[in-house]
Design a protein around this motif. Sequence first.
Motif, PDB file in Angstrom:
ATOM      1  N   ARG A   1       0.964  -1.354  -0.087  1.00  0.00           N
ATOM      2  CA  ARG A   1       0.072  -0.071   0.096  1.00  0.00           C
ATOM      3  C   ARG A   1       0.940   1.084  -0.153  1.00  0.00           C
ATOM      4  O   ARG A   1       0.510   2.070  -0.747  1.00  0.00           O
ATOM      5  CB  ARG A   1      -0.959  -0.042   1.287  1.00  0.00           C
TER       6      ARG A   1
ATOM      7  N   SER B   1      -7.341  -6.209  -2.499  1.00  0.00           N
ATOM      8  CA  SER B   1      -8.419  -6.446  -3.473  1.00  0.00           C
ATOM      9  C   SER B   1      -8.164  -5.632  -4.866  1.00  0.00           C
ATOM     10  O   SER B   1      -7.409  -4.683  -4.620  1.00  0.00           O
ATOM     11  CB  SER B   1      -9.750  -6.264  -2.800  1.00  0.00           C
TER      12      SER B   1
ATOM     13  N   GLU C   1     -10.502  -3.859  -6.003  1.00  0.00           N
ATOM     14  CA  GLU C   1     -11.127  -2.613  -5.801  1.00  0.00           C
ATOM     15  C   GLU C   1     -10.053  -1.619  -5.026  1.00  0.00           C
ATOM     16  O   GLU C   1     -10.214  -0.537  -5.284  1.00  0.00           O
ATOM     17  CB  GLU C   1     -12.357  -2.815  -4.997  1.00  0.00           C
ATOM     18  N   GLU C   2      -9.624  -2.180  -3.879  1.00  0.00           N
ATOM     19  CA  GLU C   2      -8.682  -1.383  -3.140  1.00  0.00           C
ATOM     20  C   GLU C   2      -7.487  -0.963  -4.010  1.00  0.00           C
ATOM     21  O   GLU C   2      -7.075   0.209  -4.036  1.00  0.00           O
ATOM     22  CB  GLU C   2      -8.014  -2.122  -2.024  1.00  0.00           C
TER      23      GLU C   2
ATOM     24  N   LYS D   1      -8.381   1.915  -6.487  1.00  0.00           N
ATOM     25  CA  LYS D   1      -8.352   3.432  -5.607  1.00  0.00           C
ATOM     26  C   LYS D   1      -7.133   3.727  -5.445  1.00  0.00           C
ATOM     27  O   LYS D   1      -6.795   5.080  -5.431  1.00  0.00           O
ATOM     28  CB  LYS D   1      -9.242   3.106  -4.374  1.00  0.00           C
TER      29      LYS D   1
ATOM     30  N   PRO E   1      -8.254   4.233   0.113  1.00  0.00           N
ATOM     31  CA  PRO E   1      -9.517   3.706   0.199  1.00  0.00           C
ATOM     32  C   PRO E   1      -9.822   3.871   1.677  1.00  0.00           C
ATOM     33  O   PRO E   1      -9.311   3.538   2.546  1.00  0.00           O
ATOM     34  CB  PRO E   1      -9.157   2.160  -0.343  1.00  0.00           C
ATOM     35  N   GLU E   2     -11.391   3.952   1.509  1.00  0.00           N
ATOM     36  CA  GLU E   2     -12.119   4.272   2.961  1.00  0.00           C
ATOM     37  C   GLU E   2     -11.941   2.953   3.805  1.00  0.00           C
ATOM     38  O   GLU E   2     -12.163   2.758   5.096  1.00  0.00           O
ATOM     39  CB  GLU E   2     -13.490   4.531   2.753  1.00  0.00           C
ATOM     40  N   ASP E   3     -11.815   1.799   3.215  1.00  0.00           N
ATOM     41  CA  ASP E   3     -11.501   0.580   3.984  1.00  0.00           C
ATOM     42  C   ASP E   3     -10.253   0.144   4.360  1.00  0.00           C
ATOM     43  O   ASP E   3      -9.981  -1.052   4.621  1.00  0.00           O
ATOM     44  CB  ASP E   3     -12.220  -0.466   3.236  1.00  0.00           C
ATOM     45  N   THR E   4      -9.398   0.993   4.198  1.00  0.00           N
ATOM     46  CA  THR E   4      -7.835   0.954   4.629  1.00  0.00           C
ATOM     47  C   THR E   4      -7.926   0.581   5.912  1.00  0.00           C
ATOM     48  O   THR E   4      -8.418   1.133   6.843  1.00  0.00           O
ATOM     49  CB  THR E   4      -6.970   2.305   4.436  1.00  0.00           C
ATOM     50  N   PRO E   5      -6.997  -0.499   6.564  1.00  0.00           N
ATOM     51  CA  PRO E   5      -6.808  -0.784   7.765  1.00  0.00           C
ATOM     52  C   PRO E   5      -6.642   0.575   8.430  1.00  0.00           C
ATOM     53  O   PRO E   5      -5.548   1.223   8.343  1.00  0.00           O
ATOM     54  CB  PRO E   5      -5.700  -1.478   8.025  1.00  0.00           C
ATOM     55  N   GLU E   6      -7.536   0.808   9.666  1.00  0.00           N
ATOM     56  CA  GLU E   6      -7.232   1.995  10.610  1.00  0.00           C
ATOM     57  C   GLU E   6      -5.629   2.270  10.907  1.00  0.00           C
ATOM     58  O   GLU E   6      -5.437   3.310  10.997  1.00  0.00           O
ATOM     59  CB  GLU E   6      -8.180   1.883  11.903  1.00  0.00           C
TER      60      GLU E   6
ATOM     61  N   TYR F   1      -3.853   3.818   8.051  1.00  0.00           N
ATOM     62  CA  TYR F   1      -4.138   5.081   7.325  1.00  0.00           C
ATOM     63  C   TYR F   1      -3.347   6.382   7.303  1.00  0.00           C
ATOM     64  O   TYR F   1      -3.042   7.180   6.813  1.00  0.00           O
ATOM     65  CB  TYR F   1      -5.751   5.483   7.894  1.00  0.00           C
TER      66      TYR F   1
END
Length: 139
Positions: free
Chosen positions: A12, A40, A42-43, A46, A53-58, A61
Motif C-alpha cells: 500500500r 483486493s 477494488e482497493e 483506488k 480507500p475508505e476500507d484501509t486498515p485503521e 491510514y
Amino acid sequence: MRELIPYDFRERLMMVVTEVNGCRYCRAFHAKESLKSGISHEELKKLLDGMIPEDTPEEEYAALVYARHWAENDAQPDEKAVQQLIDEYGQEKANAIQIVLRMIRMGNLSGNLLDYILFRLSFGKLGKVENEDRYVILK
C-alpha cells in the motif's frame, strides 16, 4: 523490518508513492505484488487512482496519508508530519516506514530515468515522458 511492516501494508505504501511519482514499471510490478499480498482489485484501483480507500486498515491510514505527503513534497516532508508519524507509530516503526518510502522512490526515479533516456535516444519512439518539466536537470 517484515515484522514491523507486513507485506500488504508495504505494498500500500509503495502504491501511494508510485502513483505520485508516475513510474510505469513500478506501477505494473507493485500492482501484481499488491494482489499477491491480498489487496483486493477494488482497493488497488483506488490506490492507482490516487485515493486512500475508505476500507484501509485503521492502523495504516496515517502512514498512507504521510506517504502521499512525503511523495508530493519530493521526499522532503515538513517536520510536523514527521513528528506525527513518529507519535502515531513510534520511532522504530516510523523509521521502517521511511525506509519503505525511500526504497520505492529509488525504484521510481530509476524507472522514470530509464524512460527518459529511452525517449531521448529514440527521438520519442520509445520510453515515456509524461511531464518533461520533471527532467529539467537532465536537459
